[in-house]
Design an enzyme around this catalytic site. Structure first.
Site, PDB file in Angstrom:
ATOM      1  N   GLU A   1       0.848  -1.201   0.000  1.00 18.71           N
ATOM      2  CA  GLU A   1       0.000   0.000   0.000  1.00 18.71           C
ATOM      3  C   GLU A   1       0.874   1.237   0.000  1.00 18.71           C
ATOM      4  OE1 GLU A   1      -3.399  -0.104   2.738  1.00 18.71           O
ATOM      5  OE2 GLU A   1      -3.104   2.029   3.118  1.00 18.71           O
TER       6      GLU A   1
ATOM      7  N   ASP B   1       0.285   5.334   0.486  1.00 18.26           N
ATOM      8  CA  ASP B   1      -0.772   6.254   0.926  1.00 18.26           C
ATOM      9  C   ASP B   1      -0.396   7.714   0.895  1.00 18.26           C
ATOM     10  OD1 ASP B   1      -2.445   4.198   1.964  1.00 18.26           O
ATOM     11  OD2 ASP B   1      -1.193   4.098   3.751  1.00 18.26           O
TER      12      ASP B   1
ATOM     13  N   GLU C   1      -2.509  10.685   2.751  1.00 19.92           N
ATOM     14  CA  GLU C   1      -3.694  10.999   3.546  1.00 19.92           C
ATOM     15  C   GLU C   1      -3.632  12.469   3.924  1.00 19.92           C
ATOM     16  OE1 GLU C   1      -5.160   7.166   5.931  1.00 19.92           O
ATOM     17  OE2 GLU C   1      -3.193   7.864   6.570  1.00 19.92           O
TER      18      GLU C   1
END
Ligand SMILES: *[C@@H]1O[C@H](CO)[C@@H](O)[C@H](O)[C@H]1NC(C)=O
Ligand SMILES: *[C@@H]1O[C@H](CO)[C@@H](O)[C@H](O)[C@H]1NC(C)=O
Length: 289
Positions: free
Chosen positions: A105, A107, A109
């Site tokens: 993953e 990311d 954010e």
């Protein structure tokens, strides 16, 4: 010093504009590449389907995902975040293999904040199930005033997170030193807007002010160049894909300068230097760029 750096960045932005980017730009609508994963009623198409609006209100947040999965490539999205009081909200833009224990993953954010307080961008890298690699930066512009480009370059050599043309994070392939790399699974592209006021803003102290709802995040100009999986098996290992070619295998000197500038001036948290969590810095932290 700061002015000098700004000058360099201005010059390099100008040079970037002059470079013919070998990307395969194509006009596309949102629904050609993506589908809605969560709360259709909270996602609105705009500009003939080339842009979308995500909504968060007391009844729901929402999300979308790419129809395809990719193994290596360059993914970019223009995003305009929630203006004003966005405390407690999180807008995420990420790649995910969706394989539980051995998850890969990458990311971005975006953690909202009270009006006038800076948005924070948190990045994380999970490689074959190992995450806990959070880094945080305060943004050097108002991400709700204009669209900015958030992108990930991903090849066999490194993963680079960019904001506009500024690399903010590099995760090198140091498999040779025993650190798992993100190269064995394809990943989809996802985005969600949701209520995370139990942790997002000042560690959960600042709650969403629902009197300001609904909250909106906007997306446009999604651009994905990558090898789709399943797809032509030869694609993944080709070095003549532009994102895998030698100029994209390490940062160039201008990018390195921008990277140092961003980290020196805007980094507010780095798992690498968090002595409580990592008394000894993890090996990828010492790999340089
Ligand atoms: C949407 O498409 C119509 C018909 O093709 C066109 O006239 C209009 O200018 C487009 N609007 C936008 C915002 O692109
Ligand atoms: C929000 O603003 C506060 C005060 O300026 C700052 O400490 C914090 O890093 C900002 N971001 C988040 C996500 O709390």
């Amino acid at each position: 010093m700061a002015n000098f750096t700004y000058l360099l960045i201005t010059i390099s932005l100008f040079l970037d504009l002059m470079t013919v980017h070998p990307s395969t730009a194509r006009p596309t609508t949102f629904l050609q590449d993506f589908y809605i994963t969560w709360s259709e009623s909270h996602i609105k198409q705009m500009e003939n389907g080339t842009a979308i609006q995500l909504q968060l209100d007391p009844t729901s947040g929402c999300g979308f995902a790419s129809k395809n999965k990719y193994l290596f490539g360059h993914i970019s999205m223009k995003i305009k975040l929630i203006p004003g009081d966005s405390a407690g909200t999180v807008t995420a833009f990420y790649l995910n293999s969706n394989t539980n224990e051995i998850r890969d993953e990458l990311d971005f954010e975006f953690l909202g904040n009270r009006s006038g307080q800076p948005y924070t961008v948190q990045t994380n890298v999970f490689a074959r199930g190992k995450g806990n690699r959070e880094q945080r930066m305060n943004l050097w512009f108002d991400p709700a005033a204009e669209f900015h480009t958030y992108s990930v370059l991903w090849n066999q050599h490194h993963i680079v997170f960019f904001i506009d043309s500024v690399p903010i994070r590099v995760f090198k392939n140091i498999e040779s030193k025993g650190v798992p790399y993100v190269n064995s699974q394809s990943m989809g592209i996802y985005s969600t807007l949701w209520n995370a006021d139990d942790w997002a803003t000042r560690g959960g102290l600042e709650k969403i002010d629902w009197s300001k709802a609904p909250f909106y995040t906007y997306y446009k100009d999604f651009d994905i160049d990558g090898c789709t999986v399943p797809g032509p098996p030869s694609c993944t290992n080709k070095t003549n894909n532009w994102w895998a070619a030698p100029p994209y295998q390490q940062l160039d000197p201008i990018q390195s300068r921008k990277y140092r500038w961003a980290r020196l001036n805007h980094m507010i948290y780095d798992y690498c230097t968090d002595k409580t969590r990592n008394p000894v810095p993890p090996p990828e932290c010492l790999a340089g760029i």
